[in-house]
Design a protein around this motif. Structure first.
Motif, short mmCIF file in Angstrom:
data_model
loop_
_atom_site.label_atom_id
_atom_site.label_comp_id
_atom_site.label_asym_id
_atom_site.label_seq_id
_atom_site.Cartn_x
_atom_site.Cartn_y
_atom_site.Cartn_z
N ASP B 273 -63.30 -11.76 101.59
CA ASP B 273 -62.52 -11.44 100.65
C ASP B 273 -63.56 -11.05 99.56
O ASP B 273 -64.66 -11.69 99.25
CB ASP B 273 -61.74 -12.73 100.45
CG ASP B 273 -60.53 -12.88 100.92
OD1 ASP B 273 -60.16 -11.96 101.59
OD2 ASP B 273 -60.12 -13.83 100.85
N THR B 274 -63.37 -10.06 98.86
CA THR B 274 -63.83 -9.77 97.36
C THR B 274 -63.11 -10.73 96.41
O THR B 274 -61.91 -10.39 96.35
CB THR B 274 -63.63 -8.12 97.18
OG1 THR B 274 -64.09 -7.34 98.27
CG2 THR B 274 -64.52 -7.91 96.01
N THR B 275 -63.61 -11.44 95.77
CA THR B 275 -63.17 -12.41 94.70
C THR B 275 -63.28 -11.63 93.42
O THR B 275 -64.08 -11.10 92.84
CB THR B 275 -63.89 -13.69 94.95
OG1 THR B 275 -65.26 -13.59 94.16
CG2 THR B 275 -63.90 -14.44 96.13
N LEU B 276 -62.20 -11.88 92.71
CA LEU B 276 -62.16 -11.61 91.24
C LEU B 276 -63.51 -11.98 90.65
O LEU B 276 -63.88 -11.20 89.85
CB LEU B 276 -60.99 -12.09 90.59
CG LEU B 276 -60.54 -11.28 89.53
CD1 LEU B 276 -59.92 -9.82 90.19
CD2 LEU B 276 -59.29 -11.95 88.76
N GLY B 277 -63.70 -13.30 90.50
CA GLY B 277 -64.78 -13.74 89.97
C GLY B 277 -66.25 -13.22 90.33
O GLY B 277 -67.29 -12.72 89.36
N VAL B 279 -66.60 -9.86 91.39
CA VAL B 279 -66.37 -8.70 91.10
C VAL B 279 -66.65 -8.77 89.34
O VAL B 279 -67.43 -7.89 88.58
CB VAL B 279 -65.06 -7.93 91.37
CG1 VAL B 279 -64.71 -6.74 90.64
CG2 VAL B 279 -64.90 -8.02 92.60
N ARG B 280 -66.05 -9.77 88.87
CA ARG B 280 -66.54 -9.86 87.23
C ARG B 280 -67.66 -10.01 87.01
O ARG B 280 -68.33 -9.31 86.04
CB ARG B 280 -65.49 -10.99 86.73
CG ARG B 280 -65.39 -11.32 85.43
CD ARG B 280 -66.15 -12.76 85.05
NE ARG B 280 -65.22 -13.69 85.55
CZ ARG B 280 -65.51 -14.97 86.03
NH1 ARG B 280 -66.75 -15.18 86.33
NH2 ARG B 280 -64.64 -15.72 86.51
N ILE B 283 -69.79 -6.64 87.54
CA ILE B 283 -69.36 -5.69 86.26
C ILE B 283 -70.28 -6.30 85.25
O ILE B 283 -71.04 -5.41 84.66
CB ILE B 283 -68.16 -5.71 86.15
CG1 ILE B 283 -67.17 -4.99 87.48
CG2 ILE B 283 -67.82 -4.82 84.91
CD1 ILE B 283 -65.89 -4.72 87.07
N ALA B 301 -64.62 -1.91 96.21
CA ALA B 301 -65.18 -3.52 96.07
C ALA B 301 -65.10 -3.73 97.48
O ALA B 301 -63.94 -3.94 97.96
CB ALA B 301 -64.25 -4.02 95.11
#
Lengths: 375, 375
Positions: B273-277, B279-280, B283, B301
């Protein structure tokens, strides 16, 4: 009504599919021209939220949206029956929340405006909000409960609409329409003859008919699709939308831990890039509302082009004999699909369309100094 | 050398493909078992950076990496010639930069360590850094120039390696290997016979042979792929990597405005899984180094599973007669591919492998109290 009437619908998004399905139900022979490009409908959050999106000066849009929302439960039930698939309708309602003082002032203005137009909503404090949605973070201190504003899983609905249309004999033509005239829809490499053409090509509608030129513009929206991972807090059960430090963001739950986070708004032409800055802002705002999202999987980041108009009302009605517009739905394609389809069928039946649709007549600008219109 | 020797290589990532290509060049009949899952190689940034990644206590890995990096230009030239495709090698070098005081201390430690092992690098101030890479933001105040650390477009290299292998008659078998024994590779639904099996299955290697059990673990890495949009500042021409407020991030340029941003490191098992945290954070750190990235398109991503070992060295050599390991390359698959392939061929030829490869012998733990090993 002519039972043999042939109709070509230009556009395979939620508006085109809804119109095609309802036209086929009315006994007409229907073809849908679908460019194969992923329509804005595919990217959409699927909010059915006329109340939460009400805005002073947009009372006609509110009435139109409320009337179409009232149609949704029946529309969804018929859709599920006709397709044998889930319609995707979710009835858990909506919370509008805010984070800082300016956001709270926005909520107060929205509540006052809604009271003014006879649609009161319930203000809630942080504790009451978290009692309803335990995943809301500590930054969320004020909100409004709007139980009547619903949501639909856009991709489930699109699949069901297509299946329902196919079951009634609707044919799908791959191709890109380049011009619509009475009696014919010209494609890149073909011409389709018909009695009536319906332009439901979303942001691409303006180029298809002179009466639409300059009246529909693409408004880009970037959207994230998340999924709760094992061990993560489940997503909210209701739609949660904010202003977060003045920026609009919405979180629309899906089945099985899915969550759609949207949406930016950019007037940048026909550009469907998902920008790093847009994604960064969506993540920041979503995490501010629901901190546990940090553990969610980012499944998709994509962008769609909403068909915007100068007054945010769609363009719904005859452009000239044999050519109808059903476009310009901007952020409200799913919300307005049932009433739009009703209006298209009524128009071809020679009946009056539903009352709130009048405000969306393509000729509305002729008297008001708006863009020119030939209808 | 037996010209008729048959080899099955388990794994279609950069290590498996490099070994297969070189084994085929040596005249052997080679089959590659490819599970069709996207390997870590597909997600990788493709840095060839033994100097920038040097770490006290990992001197053997530095020597191994430096020796393999020295092989890259010739390997790339041969690959391009053999495949008729670009190898993807980029020779613009690397800048290691830092943002805050702690980052600058990290850079000083790295520089001191490199001087200690005889590999001095040039310290640069903010102005000198921006003269080399004008896209660097004002937060970047200190850096090291490492011109010898290169990069490769991982996807171009994989395509070239596969084409080069196919051109020499290497066959590809779809399937998932479940066990490797002398003389056979057992798949889910088939058994492949061979004289020699090479285990190059990355993070999935541990389950294939008892001598690898518990010695290779998946280390998840999340990576973003960006593209400069029209009007945006072009990306850096060199690889730029940081500590940014203590977090490692790297920006590896690709052709045509492409940029790969990586990478998180999580020991979370077989989870891509690509996690939101994640990726955040990527970035935020990337924008801190190159603020103009906010206007870039986020194209992808994704996450890969690096094959980690307890000492960050790969496992390279015979496990038992007829079974070779070429796995555990962790962050260094592309860097170490040329020397790994050389070592595999040397082993089968009965020659000594290149000197720095000795440190990666699978038996190295037997004397040191490390995990058990049968080789």
């Amino acid at each position: 009504m002519n039972q043999q009437q042939t109709v070509v619908v230009v556009g395979g998004g939620v508006i085109g599919l809804s119109a095609a399905w309802q036209l086929a139900r009315s006994g007409r022979a229907v073809r849908v021209v679908d460019s194969g490009q992923r329509a804005a409908s595919w990217v959409a959050g699927g909010m059915l939220a006329p109340i939460a999106e009400a805005w002073p000066g947009e009372e006609e849009l509110l009435e139109l949206g409320a009337a179409s929302l009232a149609r949704w439960p029946e529309f969804a039930a018929e859709l599920a029956a006709a397709s044998g698939l889930p319609s995707g309708l979710r009835t858990e309602g909506t919370l509008v929340v805010g984070v800082d003082g300016a956001d709270r002032a926005d909520l107060d203005r929205l509540a006052a405006h809604l009271a003014h137009v006879g649609r009161s909503v319930t203000p809630l404090g942080g504790r009451e909000l978290r009692r309803r949605e335990p995943s809301l973070g500590p930054a969320v201190r004020r909100g409004l409960e709007v139980p009547g504003d619903l949501a639909v899983d856009n991709r489930l609905a699109l699949a069901a609409l297509r299946a329902a249309a196919v079951n009634l004999g609707v044919e799908f033509c791959d191709g890109r329409a380049v011009r619509v005239r009475p009696g014919e829809v010209e494609l890149d490499e073909d011409v389709l003859r018909c009695d009536v053409a319906v332009i439901a090509a979303g942001a691409h509608s303006a180029e298809l008919h002179p009466a639409l030129a300059g009246r529909v513009r693409p408004v880009k929206g970037e959207v994230l699709r998340l999924r709760a991972r094992p061990g993560a807090l489940p997503p909210p059960s209701r739609t949660v939308r904010g202003p977060v430090h003045g920026r609009q963001v919405y979180l629309v739950p899906r089945d099985e831990g899915g969550l759609v986070v949207g949406a930016t708004q950019h007037d940048v032409g026909f550009d469907t890039d998902t920008t790093l800055g847009g994604v960064r802002d969506l993540i920041a705002d979503a995490e501010r509302l629901v901190p546990g999202l940090t553990e969610y999987a980012l499944v998709e980041a994509s962008a769609g082009l909403r068909p915007g108009t100068h007054d945010n009302l769609p363009l719904l009605g005859e452009l000239e004999p044999g050519v109808l517009a059903a476009t310009g739905h901007h952020r409200n394609g799913f919300l307005l699909a049932p009433l739009t389809a009703d209006a298209v069928v009524a128009e071809l039946d020679g009946r009056e369309p539903p009352e709130p649709v009048r405000a969306a007549a393509p000729g509305r600008d002729t008297d008001t100094g708006g863009p020119p219109c030939r209808s």
